[in-house]
Design a protein around this motif. Structure first.
Motif, PDB file in Angstrom:
ATOM      1  N   GLU A 114       0.749  -1.218   0.131  1.00 21.22           N
ATOM      2  CA  GLU A 114      -0.020  -0.417  -0.034  1.00 21.22           C
ATOM      3  C   GLU A 114       0.300   1.071   0.057  1.00 21.22           C
ATOM      4  O   GLU A 114       0.429   2.127  -0.507  1.00 21.22           O
ATOM      5  CB  GLU A 114      -0.843   0.147   0.663  1.00 21.22           C
ATOM      6  N   GLN A 115       1.855   1.227   1.131  1.00 18.05           N
ATOM      7  CA  GLN A 115       2.798   2.467   0.733  1.00 18.05           C
ATOM      8  C   GLN A 115       3.280   2.621  -0.484  1.00 18.05           C
ATOM      9  O   GLN A 115       2.802   3.705  -0.907  1.00 18.05           O
ATOM     10  CB  GLN A 115       4.029   1.946   1.704  1.00 18.05           C
ATOM     11  N   SER A 116       3.811   1.760  -1.232  1.00 19.37           N
ATOM     12  CA  SER A 116       4.169   2.289  -2.743  1.00 19.37           C
ATOM     13  C   SER A 116       2.995   2.992  -3.516  1.00 19.37           C
ATOM     14  O   SER A 116       3.101   3.845  -4.153  1.00 19.37           O
ATOM     15  CB  SER A 116       5.416   0.836  -3.202  1.00 19.37           C
ATOM     16  N   LEU A 117       2.413   2.142  -3.678  1.00 15.80           N
ATOM     17  CA  LEU A 117       0.902   2.360  -4.662  1.00 15.80           C
ATOM     18  C   LEU A 117       0.333   3.880  -4.297  1.00 15.80           C
ATOM     19  O   LEU A 117       0.283   4.597  -4.738  1.00 15.80           O
ATOM     20  CB  LEU A 117      -0.090   1.225  -3.832  1.00 15.80           C
ATOM     21  N   TRP A 118       0.405   4.319  -2.241  1.00 16.57           N
ATOM     22  CA  TRP A 118       0.722   5.539  -2.675  1.00 16.57           C
ATOM     23  C   TRP A 118       0.967   6.279  -2.520  1.00 16.57           C
ATOM     24  O   TRP A 118       0.545   8.179  -2.920  1.00 16.57           O
ATOM     25  CB  TRP A 118      -0.205   5.633  -0.932  1.00 16.57           C
ATOM     26  N   GLU A 119       1.960   6.018  -2.671  1.00 16.94           N
ATOM     27  CA  GLU A 119       3.591   7.481  -3.006  1.00 16.94           C
ATOM     28  C   GLU A 119       3.068   7.567  -4.594  1.00 16.94           C
ATOM     29  O   GLU A 119       3.551   8.843  -5.167  1.00 16.94           O
ATOM     30  CB  GLU A 119       4.681   6.873  -2.582  1.00 16.94           C
ATOM     31  N   GLN A 120       2.720   6.959  -4.924  1.00 14.90           N
ATOM     32  CA  GLN A 120       2.551   7.003  -6.906  1.00 14.90           C
ATOM     33  C   GLN A 120       1.763   7.402  -6.656  1.00 14.90           C
ATOM     34  O   GLN A 120       1.715   8.453  -7.447  1.00 14.90           O
ATOM     35  CB  GLN A 120       2.871   5.532  -7.481  1.00 14.90           C
TER      36      GLN A 120
END
Length: 244
Positions: free
Chosen positions: A75-81
């Motif tokens: 989720e963190q990677s998706l959120w940052e993108q």
């Protein structure tokens, strides 16, 4: 012969359950309880957990409640993108497919409008119910208040639920996923496939299938939502704009 019951759905915390009306057996103890905040939620959590236990022991767990924990999602990677492009996610979407979801009252011709407000989205959705009547629902889609790296959907006459954008190109398709872990080794999850047009190309369907299968969610669970011929989108647009 076992009977199916509505399963308590988690709210802002996995220790908090919102019991829908009509729960039998242990659920009758708390069917009139409405959880309005986390403090009251904690007061009732022990009672509501009894509902979960009763359902599992009686073999009355609905199809959308699954043994095991929610799948791992970065989720963190998706959120940052996605966060810098949230405004691009706004506009009109059409629900193309959905997994079994008793909380989605609209069954066909589902049109969703996300109006970006600077932080999140004002949500207006309209469609046709199983009874054949037009229905509109309003709500908000916002970042989680405690900073978790995903969105939270909160529609009127419902309750908050996490929502992750698994994949989207912002212009054609979006693969959405919501999952809540419960105690006693169960979770419930819901998958959605949205498109910018009433009809969607196979290549976008394939992208969402890959997104769900990639986290271990069987994409064959998704059920096609009727769109296109037979849907009066002009009428539904007027309904969303409060012109009816």
């Amino acid at each position: 012969m076992s009977r199916r019951i509505s399963f308590p759905y988690s709210s802002l915390t996995t220790d908090c359950f919102q019991p829908p009306m009509g729960i039998k057996q242990a659920g009758d103890l708390c069917k009139h309880i409405v959880v309005v905040d986390l403090h009251r939620c904690k007061m009732f959590s022990k009672i509501l957990l009894l509902v979960v236990v009763a359902a599992v022991v009686a073999d009355e767990v609905p199809d959308f409640v699954i043994k095991g924990n929610c799948p791992a999602v970065d989720e963190q990677s998706l959120w940052e993108q996605q966060l810098p492009r949230h405004s691009s996610f706004g506009g009109v979407w059409y629900q193309q497919a959905i997994s079994t979801n008793p909380y989605q009252l609209l069954k066909k011709c589902v049109r969703i409008q996300y109006d970006y407000n600077g932080k999140g989205f004002d949500v207006k959705t309209a469609g046709i119910t199983a009874e054949g009547t037009q229905l509109k629902r309003k709500g908000v889609l916002t970042p989680m208040p405690l900073g978790d790296p995903h969105l939270m959907i909160n529609l009127e006459n419902s309750f908050p639920a996490p929502l992750v954008i698994l994949d989207t190109d912002y212009n054609n398709y979006a693969c959405m996923y919501s999952c809540m872990d419960y105690n006693y080794g169960y979770h419930s999850d819901f998958a959605f496939f949205f498109a910018r047009a009433p009809e969607s190309y196979d290549k976008y369907i394939a992208k969402c299938r890959a997104a769900f299968d990639g986290i271990g969610v069987d994409s064959n669970r998704l059920i096609k939502t009727e769109q296109g011929r037979g849907c009066d989108y002009e009428q539904l647009t007027k309904l969303i704009k409060d012109e009816l």
